[in-house]
Design a protein around this motif. Sequence first.
Motif, PDB file in Angstrom:
ATOM      1  N   SER A 361       2.601  -7.303  28.715  1.00 18.73           N
ATOM      2  CA  SER A 361       3.133  -8.243  27.849  1.00 18.73           C
ATOM      3  C   SER A 361       2.348  -9.023  27.156  1.00 18.73           C
ATOM      4  N   LEU A 362       1.089  -9.393  27.738  1.00 21.14           N
ATOM      5  CA  LEU A 362       0.323 -10.207  26.801  1.00 21.14           C
ATOM      6  C   LEU A 362      -0.705  -9.622  25.808  1.00 21.14           C
ATOM      7  N   ALA A 363      -0.531  -8.076  26.052  1.00 21.53           N
ATOM      8  CA  ALA A 363      -1.151  -7.177  24.949  1.00 21.53           C
ATOM      9  C   ALA A 363      -0.602  -7.326  23.724  1.00 21.53           C
ATOM     10  N   TRP A 364      -1.476  -7.414  22.551  1.00 18.56           N
ATOM     11  CA  TRP A 364      -1.167  -7.348  21.029  1.00 18.56           C
ATOM     12  C   TRP A 364      -0.369  -5.946  20.876  1.00 18.56           C
ATOM     13  N   ARG A 365       0.663  -6.158  20.020  1.00 21.20           N
ATOM     14  CA  ARG A 365       1.292  -5.230  19.400  1.00 21.20           C
ATOM     15  C   ARG A 365       1.185  -5.263  18.047  1.00 21.20           C
ATOM     16  N   ASP A 366       0.692  -3.928  17.468  1.00 22.32           N
ATOM     17  CA  ASP A 366       0.588  -3.806  15.954  1.00 22.32           C
ATOM     18  C   ASP A 366       1.526  -2.955  15.256  1.00 22.32           C
ATOM     19  N   ALA A 367       1.806  -3.431  14.276  1.00 19.19           N
ATOM     20  CA  ALA A 367       2.637  -2.570  13.370  1.00 19.19           C
ATOM     21  C   ALA A 367       2.267  -2.414  11.987  1.00 19.19           C
ATOM     22  N   ILE A 368       1.689  -1.253  11.319  1.00 26.78           N
ATOM     23  CA  ILE A 368       0.751  -1.148  10.337  1.00 26.78           C
ATOM     24  C   ILE A 368       1.807  -0.605   9.148  1.00 26.78           C
ATOM     25  N   ASP A 369       1.357  -0.790   8.096  1.00 31.02           N
ATOM     26  CA  ASP A 369       1.833  -0.098   6.790  1.00 31.02           C
ATOM     27  C   ASP A 369       1.072  -0.180   5.885  1.00 31.02           C
ATOM     28  N   HIS A 370       1.121   0.731   4.659  1.00 29.79           N
ATOM     29  CA  HIS A 370       0.263   0.506   3.693  1.00 29.79           C
ATOM     30  C   HIS A 370       1.222   0.545   2.330  1.00 29.79           C
ATOM     31  N   SER A 371       0.470  -0.175   1.402  1.00 27.35           N
ATOM     32  CA  SER A 371       1.130  -0.416  -0.141  1.00 27.35           C
ATOM     33  C   SER A 371       1.191   0.930  -0.847  1.00 27.35           C
ATOM     34  N   GLN A 372       1.585   0.888  -2.142  1.00 26.87           N
ATOM     35  CA  GLN A 372       1.558   1.964  -3.016  1.00 26.87           C
ATOM     36  C   GLN A 372      -0.131   2.223  -3.234  1.00 26.87           C
ATOM     37  N   LEU A 373      -0.242   3.391  -4.110  1.00 30.00           N
ATOM     38  CA  LEU A 373      -1.847   3.359  -4.319  1.00 30.00           C
ATOM     39  C   LEU A 373      -2.265   2.425  -5.477  1.00 30.00           C
ATOM     40  N   SER A 374      -3.492   2.201  -5.516  1.00 30.50           N
ATOM     41  CA  SER A 374      -4.127   1.477  -6.563  1.00 30.50           C
ATOM     42  C   SER A 374      -4.372   2.220  -7.755  1.00 30.50           C
ATOM     43  N   VAL A 375      -4.426   1.784  -8.911  1.00 26.54           N
ATOM     44  CA  VAL A 375      -4.486   2.401 -10.438  1.00 26.54           C
ATOM     45  C   VAL A 375      -6.075   2.534 -10.709  1.00 26.54           C
ATOM     46  N   TRP A 376      -6.608   3.523 -11.342  1.00 31.75           N
ATOM     47  CA  TRP A 376      -8.054   3.313 -11.639  1.00 31.75           C
ATOM     48  C   TRP A 376      -8.147   4.006 -13.139  1.00 31.75           C
ATOM     49  N   TRP A 377      -9.353   3.723 -13.839  1.00 26.70           N
ATOM     50  CA  TRP A 377      -9.709   4.031 -15.140  1.00 26.70           C
ATOM     51  C   TRP A 377     -11.138   3.812 -15.318  1.00 26.70           C
ATOM     52  N   PRO A 378     -11.671   4.747 -16.033  1.00 33.14           N
ATOM     53  CA  PRO A 378     -13.204   4.646 -16.355  1.00 33.14           C
ATOM     54  C   PRO A 378     -13.556   3.435 -16.902  1.00 33.14           C
ATOM     55  N   PRO A 458      -4.989   0.270 -18.541  1.00 28.93           N
ATOM     56  CA  PRO A 458      -4.218   1.023 -19.553  1.00 28.93           C
ATOM     57  C   PRO A 458      -3.094   1.479 -19.241  1.00 28.93           C
ATOM     58  N   PRO A 459      -2.181   1.450 -20.620  1.00 28.16           N
ATOM     59  CA  PRO A 459      -0.771   1.918 -20.514  1.00 28.16           C
ATOM     60  C   PRO A 459      -0.669   3.025 -19.790  1.00 28.16           C
ATOM     61  N   SER A 460      -1.518   4.158 -19.967  1.00 31.67           N
ATOM     62  CA  SER A 460      -1.280   5.626 -19.487  1.00 31.67           C
ATOM     63  C   SER A 460      -1.648   5.414 -17.835  1.00 31.67           C
ATOM     64  N   TYR A 461      -1.924   4.401 -17.248  1.00 31.35           N
ATOM     65  CA  TYR A 461      -2.234   4.507 -15.979  1.00 31.35           C
ATOM     66  C   TYR A 461      -1.151   3.654 -15.191  1.00 31.35           C
ATOM     67  N   GLU A 462      -0.224   4.426 -14.763  1.00 31.79           N
ATOM     68  CA  GLU A 462       0.934   3.809 -14.018  1.00 31.79           C
ATOM     69  C   GLU A 462       0.556   3.648 -12.658  1.00 31.79           C
ATOM     70  N   SER A 463       1.325   2.686 -11.940  1.00 33.20           N
ATOM     71  CA  SER A 463       1.255   2.721 -10.460  1.00 33.20           C
ATOM     72  C   SER A 463       1.986   3.470  -9.662  1.00 33.20           C
ATOM     73  N   ASP A 464       1.618   3.950  -8.447  1.00 30.68           N
ATOM     74  CA  ASP A 464       2.377   4.970  -7.950  1.00 30.68           C
ATOM     75  C   ASP A 464       3.701   4.284  -7.240  1.00 30.68           C
ATOM     76  N   VAL A 465       4.507   5.217  -6.959  1.00 35.51           N
ATOM     77  CA  VAL A 465       5.869   4.716  -5.978  1.00 35.51           C
ATOM     78  C   VAL A 465       5.399   4.354  -4.450  1.00 35.51           C
ATOM     79  N   PRO A 466       6.068   3.116  -4.307  1.00 36.84           N
ATOM     80  CA  PRO A 466       5.603   2.538  -2.993  1.00 36.84           C
ATOM     81  C   PRO A 466       5.771   3.497  -2.073  1.00 36.84           C
ATOM     82  N   VAL A 467       4.930   3.249  -0.963  1.00 37.08           N
ATOM     83  CA  VAL A 467       4.727   4.386   0.174  1.00 37.08           C
ATOM     84  C   VAL A 467       5.194   3.349   1.389  1.00 37.08           C
ATOM     85  N   HIS A 468       6.049   3.709   2.131  1.00 39.11           N
ATOM     86  CA  HIS A 468       6.344   2.848   3.643  1.00 39.11           C
ATOM     87  C   HIS A 468       5.721   3.640   4.657  1.00 39.11           C
ATOM     88  N   GLU A 469       4.661   3.511   4.980  1.00 39.91           N
ATOM     89  CA  GLU A 469       4.072   4.392   6.230  1.00 39.91           C
ATOM     90  C   GLU A 469       3.960   3.588   7.233  1.00 39.91           C
TER      91      GLU A 469
END
Length: 481
Positions: A361-378, A458-469
């Motif tokens: 009961s004293l041990a830490w419990r972890d719940a981990i999730d990750h966001s959508q992908l970041s977007v990148w450009w040159p 830039p307009p052509s680089y759109e964010s990914d759909v959120p992921v709920h892992e």
Amino acid sequence: MSVTVAIPNQPPSYDLAAQHSLSSPNDINDLVATDPVPDLPAYTTGQRPRLTPTHEQARVAAQSPKEFYYELKKRGKSFAILTVIADGSYSRHMPTFVEGAPIKGRVQLILDKPDAIQSVVVNIFGQFITGANQGEQVSFIDIPVVLWSQLDGEPQQSASSDGDSTPAPNSAKFSGKLQGEYTWQFSVELPKEVVMPSGAHNEPQVFHPPQTFNERHTRATISYEISLKLIRNKLRADHRIPAQFGYVPITRPSPLPPLRRLAYMQGTPLIGPTGDPDGWHPSEVIRIKGLVFSTRPLHMGCQLFLAKPLSYTRGSVIPITLRLESDDRHALDLLSSPKSIVARLRRRIKFHHNSEKTLESLAWRDAIDHSQLSVWWPSTEGAQSRSDSVRYVNGELHLRSDMKPTSAMGSFRIEYSMVLFPFDAPGIEMTGSEFLIEIPLEIVTAYAPGPRPRMLAPPSYESDVPVHEIINSFAATSAFM
């Protein structure tokens, strides 16, 4: 007798549009707020269609107080009503208050018959809950407010909801029964700091009350409640009306570095880490190993930069720069491709409960999730001075406006970090761990003074759909942090 709740108790939701507000930096509207358009009444047969409200009308309506009603009924008729009054900008499904705003409302009694009520009390609770047992429900806020008691004297009758049943000054103790209509107004300030036991030795520590938190994948809950209690003598049962409410702390980042601030003011691209080293936080340089097309070894240096300060307002953006270095120009081209880079925001919910006083009961419990992908450009970062062995790539991660901010309360934590995962490039086989780089950061609810961060992709680089892992590890890594 029955309890009727007029508005369903659900966690508050937030809207992306508020990130573009131009209000004063010190205004509570700097928070990423709820949908500013109020719920409109449904049309009924025979009514003329109503005109759609203008944006200004909707904004004014959203900023108006919104009332939530909770009732006790007997034989179908209300005899006690708790009304909670909250800001319409933040309250959709439940009353929601931001830090610094008082908890306001009123209590009405409509008693057709004499009732031996001895006192009328409103309680404000803030609790950290990990289970149904008593030891798994820890209160960090407990504020009782006595609106009336027999010691105050006979309360005055009130025929309207804005009345006041406070007894006349110097009234004698009242020993009779209440009958008729009574109204008491209340306004309660929540503390900005609370003291809770924490750590291996349960030493008292100061914490800021966290935002309401209730997610089905996580056992831990942060709950706020206001309750009305009608107290009678020992021979009769007390009546109670509970009502949950949402709470949003106001947390801000440090001021932006000068060159980043200037770029937002002028609407120009950010100066990267080579031209503004004081404006970026660098990770350690890591060495990437693997194979290129299964024929030749891969050796590459990799470094991630996050814009300072490492504190970002939800609903805004995290600017990122990636630096890659290798003598293998072909491998550089493959790994610097925007589609090859995998970076996400990691959220970690940490908590433990000690109801049984056992190691488990004293041990830490972890719940981990990750966001959508970041977007990148040159990027043209360092183009004039860099060699063919170096590549820079610009990126940003778009933060959801309904994120829970970084929090700590006793044995409860919400922590965030930016994580660079192994590259996803055709022809590249990588060896190593689950992730390459992790940088802790903070998510806050309000903006720093000055210009707001802007999305620069830039307009052509759109964010990914959120992921709920959702990963519930519940590993007993350590009894304490």
